[in-house]
Design a protein around this motif. Structure first.
Motif, PDB file in Angstrom:
ATOM      1  N   ILE A  38      -3.121   4.714  -5.607  1.00 53.93           N
ATOM      2  CA  ILE A  38      -4.043   3.400  -5.714  1.00 53.93           C
ATOM      3  C   ILE A  38      -3.489   2.328  -4.838  1.00 53.93           C
ATOM      4  CG2 ILE A  38      -4.911   1.773  -7.137  1.00 53.93           C
ATOM      5  CD1 ILE A  38      -4.920   3.789  -9.487  1.00 53.93           C
ATOM      6  N   LEU A  39      -4.148   1.768  -3.754  1.00 47.25           N
ATOM      7  CA  LEU A  39      -3.729   0.685  -2.721  1.00 47.25           C
ATOM      8  C   LEU A  39      -4.241  -0.400  -3.458  1.00 47.25           C
ATOM      9  CD1 LEU A  39      -4.218   2.184   0.873  1.00 47.25           C
ATOM     10  CD2 LEU A  39      -1.965   1.404  -0.295  1.00 47.25           C
ATOM     11  N   ILE A  40      -3.062  -1.150  -4.263  1.00 43.71           N
ATOM     12  CA  ILE A  40      -3.463  -2.459  -4.905  1.00 43.71           C
ATOM     13  C   ILE A  40      -4.155  -3.496  -3.934  1.00 43.71           C
ATOM     14  CG2 ILE A  40      -2.641  -4.330  -6.079  1.00 43.71           C
ATOM     15  CD1 ILE A  40      -2.873  -1.905  -7.734  1.00 43.71           C
ATOM     16  N   ILE A  43      -6.607   6.258  -2.568  1.00 42.63           N
ATOM     17  CA  ILE A  43      -6.649   6.802  -1.419  1.00 42.63           C
ATOM     18  C   ILE A  43      -5.694   8.097  -1.684  1.00 42.63           C
ATOM     19  CG2 ILE A  43      -4.406   5.732  -0.839  1.00 42.63           C
ATOM     20  CD1 ILE A  43      -4.726   5.855   2.032  1.00 42.63           C
ATOM     21  N   THR A  44      -6.356   9.480  -0.964  1.00 42.91           N
ATOM     22  CA  THR A  44      -5.877  10.714  -1.328  1.00 42.91           C
ATOM     23  C   THR A  44      -4.398  10.750  -0.607  1.00 42.91           C
ATOM     24  OG1 THR A  44      -6.841  11.630   0.765  1.00 42.91           O
ATOM     25  CG2 THR A  44      -7.990  11.641  -1.337  1.00 42.91           C
ATOM     26  N   ASN A  61       1.514   6.098  -9.303  1.00 41.07           N
ATOM     27  CA  ASN A  61       0.837   6.487  -8.319  1.00 41.07           C
ATOM     28  C   ASN A  61       0.083   5.147  -7.492  1.00 41.07           C
ATOM     29  OD1 ASN A  61      -1.253   5.851 -10.084  1.00 41.07           O
ATOM     30  ND2 ASN A  61      -2.698   7.284  -9.183  1.00 41.07           N
ATOM     31  N   ILE A  62       0.534   3.780  -7.994  1.00 38.47           N
ATOM     32  CA  ILE A  62       0.289   2.424  -7.737  1.00 38.47           C
ATOM     33  C   ILE A  62       1.011   2.056  -6.666  1.00 38.47           C
ATOM     34  CG2 ILE A  62      -0.131   0.266  -8.374  1.00 38.47           C
ATOM     35  CD1 ILE A  62      -0.959   1.356 -11.162  1.00 38.47           C
ATOM     36  N   ILE A  63       0.406   1.732  -5.334  1.00 39.12           N
ATOM     37  CA  ILE A  63       0.991   1.320  -4.268  1.00 39.12           C
ATOM     38  C   ILE A  63       0.609  -0.134  -3.945  1.00 39.12           C
ATOM     39  CG2 ILE A  63       1.553   1.433  -1.714  1.00 39.12           C
ATOM     40  CD1 ILE A  63       0.726   4.288  -1.923  1.00 39.12           C
ATOM     41  N   ASN A  64       1.708  -1.000  -4.111  1.00 38.35           N
ATOM     42  CA  ASN A  64       1.508  -2.532  -4.039  1.00 38.35           C
ATOM     43  C   ASN A  64       1.530  -3.188  -3.097  1.00 38.35           C
ATOM     44  OD1 ASN A  64       0.679  -5.072  -5.051  1.00 38.35           O
ATOM     45  ND2 ASN A  64       2.547  -5.470  -6.144  1.00 38.35           N
ATOM     46  N   ASP A  94       2.698   2.516   3.725  1.00 29.65           N
ATOM     47  CA  ASP A  94       3.958   2.189   4.268  1.00 29.65           C
ATOM     48  C   ASP A  94       5.294   2.788   3.640  1.00 29.65           C
ATOM     49  OD1 ASP A  94       5.631   0.994   6.607  1.00 29.65           O
ATOM     50  OD2 ASP A  94       5.430  -0.999   6.079  1.00 29.65           O
ATOM     51  N   ILE A  95       6.440   3.059   4.399  1.00 28.50           N
ATOM     52  CA  ILE A  95       7.562   3.690   4.019  1.00 28.50           C
ATOM     53  C   ILE A  95       8.078   2.874   2.824  1.00 28.50           C
ATOM     54  CG2 ILE A  95       9.776   4.596   4.263  1.00 28.50           C
ATOM     55  CD1 ILE A  95       8.934   5.199   7.034  1.00 28.50           C
ATOM     56  N   PRO A  96       8.400   1.491   2.957  1.00 29.73           N
ATOM     57  CA  PRO A  96       9.079   0.873   1.843  1.00 29.73           C
ATOM     58  C   PRO A  96       8.489   0.921   0.405  1.00 29.73           C
ATOM     59  CG  PRO A  96       9.365  -0.343   3.583  1.00 29.73           C
ATOM     60  CD  PRO A  96       8.488   0.562   4.135  1.00 29.73           C
ATOM     61  N   PRO A  97       7.052   0.609   0.292  1.00 32.88           N
ATOM     62  CA  PRO A  97       6.314   0.716  -1.026  1.00 32.88           C
ATOM     63  C   PRO A  97       6.161   2.221  -1.466  1.00 32.88           C
ATOM     64  CG  PRO A  97       4.683   0.278   0.703  1.00 32.88           C
ATOM     65  CD  PRO A  97       6.091   0.028   1.214  1.00 32.88           C
ATOM     66  N   LEU A  98       5.984   3.178  -0.732  1.00 33.27           N
ATOM     67  CA  LEU A  98       6.238   4.639  -1.080  1.00 33.27           C
ATOM     68  C   LEU A  98       7.641   4.885  -1.592  1.00 33.27           C
ATOM     69  CD1 LEU A  98       3.980   6.154   1.919  1.00 33.27           C
ATOM     70  CD2 LEU A  98       3.595   6.093  -0.455  1.00 33.27           C
ATOM     71  N   LEU A  99       8.675   4.464  -0.895  1.00 30.59           N
ATOM     72  CA  LEU A  99      10.006   4.848  -1.650  1.00 30.59           C
ATOM     73  C   LEU A  99      10.152   4.016  -2.935  1.00 30.59           C
ATOM     74  CD1 LEU A  99      12.192   4.429   1.482  1.00 30.59           C
ATOM     75  CD2 LEU A  99      11.536   6.647   0.476  1.00 30.59           C
TER      76      LEU A  99
END
Length: 307
Positions: free
Chosen positions: A13-15, A92-93, A172-175, A180-185
Motif C-alpha cells: 500500500i503506497l501511502i 500496488i502489486t 505492507n505499508i510503504i509511506n 524506492d529502496i529506503p522505504p522498502l528496507l
C-alpha cells in the motif's frame, strides 16, 4: 490469518499523500499540470533537436536524448501517483512495485551517465575545439548514449532482486510516493545490513563516479576558459555550459540532500517532498533551463510553433 499473510506478500500500500486527505483533489490537479508540462516541454525539445538543421550537433543530440529520458523518468512515477490521488486506491502489486523500482533505478543511473557524457561533450568542445568534429562524430555519440542506457542494467537487476528477496512480513505499508529502496528496507524483516551495504556501493559506483567525471570535466573547462584573452570569449564559452551546470546542480543537489543527510534528520514527510524535486520538479524545469539562455533553442522553438 494465512490469507492475510499471503496478501501482505503479494501487494503493498503506497501511502503517498493520504495523510492530507483534504488536499487530494488539489494535489491531483497540480501533479497533472506538472506532468503535462513535462511531456510538452521535453517533447518540444525532442522535436526541435530532431527536425531543426541548426541543432544537428552532438550537444543537441545529447539534449534530445536527455529530454526523452526525463519523460520516461517521470512516467515511471507520476501516472501511479495520479491514479492513487484520483481513485484513493493505494494498492500496488509486488510485481508492479518491483518493475517500478527497477525502472526508476535504471533511469536514475542513465541520467547520471548521460550528464557525464554531456559534460565530456562540453569539455571536448571548449578544450579541443579543432578536434571536436572528429572526436564527437555521430557514431561515437550514439555509442555513448547506448552505453549510458544499458551500462547499469545488469547491476540494477541484481539490486532489485536483492531488495525483493527480502521478507516483508511486518507490514505492507510503504509511506512514500513510489517504490524506492529506503522505504522498502524500512518494512523488511530480518537483517538488511548487507543489502544496505550493496546499495551504498552501487550508489558510489554510479552516482559518485559520474559526479567526479563531471567535476573533472569542468575543472578542465574552467582552466581553459580562464586562458581566453577576451572577456567576451570567456562569457560565450561559459554560457554554453551554464544550462548543464544548473541541471547537474539540481539533480545531484536534491539526491545528495535526500540520501546523504544524517539518519537522525530523516522524516517520511521530508523524504516525500525531497523526492518530488529529482523525480518531478527538475524534469519540469529542464526544458526552461535549456531554452531561456539559448538563442538557438528559442529560434528553433519559434520556427516549430509557427509551423
Amino acid at each position: 490469518m494465512a490469507g492475510e499473510n499471503y496478501t501482505r506478500m503479494v501487494e503493498f500500500i503506497l501511502i503517498g499523500f493520504s495523510d492530507v486527505p483534504k488536499l487530494q483533489g488539489f494535489l491531483f490537479t497540480i501533479f497533472l499540470i506538472m506532468y503535462v508540462n513535462i511531456l510538452i516541454g521535453n517533447g518540444l525539445i525532442i522535436a526541435i533537436t530532431k527536425t531543426d538543421p541548426a541543432l544537428q550537433t552532438p550537444m543537441y543530440f545529447f539534449l534530445g536524448n536527455f529530454s526523452f529520458l526525463e519523460i520516461c523518468y517521470t512516467s515511471v512515477i507520476l501516472p501511479k501517483l495520479l491514479t492513487n490521488l484520483w481513485s484513493h486506491n493505494k494498492n500496488i502489486t509486488l510485481l508492479a512495485c518491483a518493475v517500478q523500482l527497477f525502472s526508476f533505478l535504471i533511469l536514475a543511473t542513465t541520467e547520471c551517465f548521460l550528464l557525464s557524457v554531456m559534460a565530456y561533450d562540453r569539455y571536448v568542445a571548449i578544450c579541443k575545439p579543432l578536434n571536436y568534429p572528429v572526436i564527437m562524430n555521430h557514431k561515437f555519440c550514439v555509442q555513448l548514449v547506448v552505453a549510458s542506457w544499458i551500462s547499469g542494467i545488469p547491476v540494477q537487476i541484481g539490486q532489485t532482486y536483492r531488495i525483493f528477496s527480502l521478507s516483508f512480513c511486518g507490514s505492507n505499508i510503504i509511506n512514500h510516493l513510489f517504490c524506492d529502496i529506503p522505504p522498502l528496507l524500512k518494512i523488511a524483516c530480518g537483517d538488511t545490513s548487507m543489502t544496505e551495504l550493496s546499495v551504498y556501493i552501487v550508489a558510489v559506483l554510479f552516482a559518485m563516479v559520474s559526479f567526479v567525471l563531471i567535476i573533472w570535466s569542468y575543472i578542465k573547462i574552467i582552466t581553459q576558459i580562464l586562458k581566453l584573452p577576451s572577456a567576451t570569449g570567456r562569457y560565450k564559452a561559459f554560457s554554453t555550459c551554464f544550462s548543464h551546470v544548473t541541471v547537474v546542480s539540481l539533480f545531484y543537489g536534491s539526491i545528495g540532500i535526500m540520501y546523504l543527510r544524517p539518519k537522525a534528520s530523516h522524516s517520511e514527510a521530508t523524504d516525500k517532498v525531497l523526492s518530488l524535486f529529482y523525480t518531478i520538479v527538475t524534469p519540469m524545469f529542464n526544458p526552461l533551463i535549456y531554452s531561456l539562455r539559448n538563442k538557438e533553442v528559442i529560434a528553433a522553438l519559434r520556427k516549430l510553433l509557427l509551423k
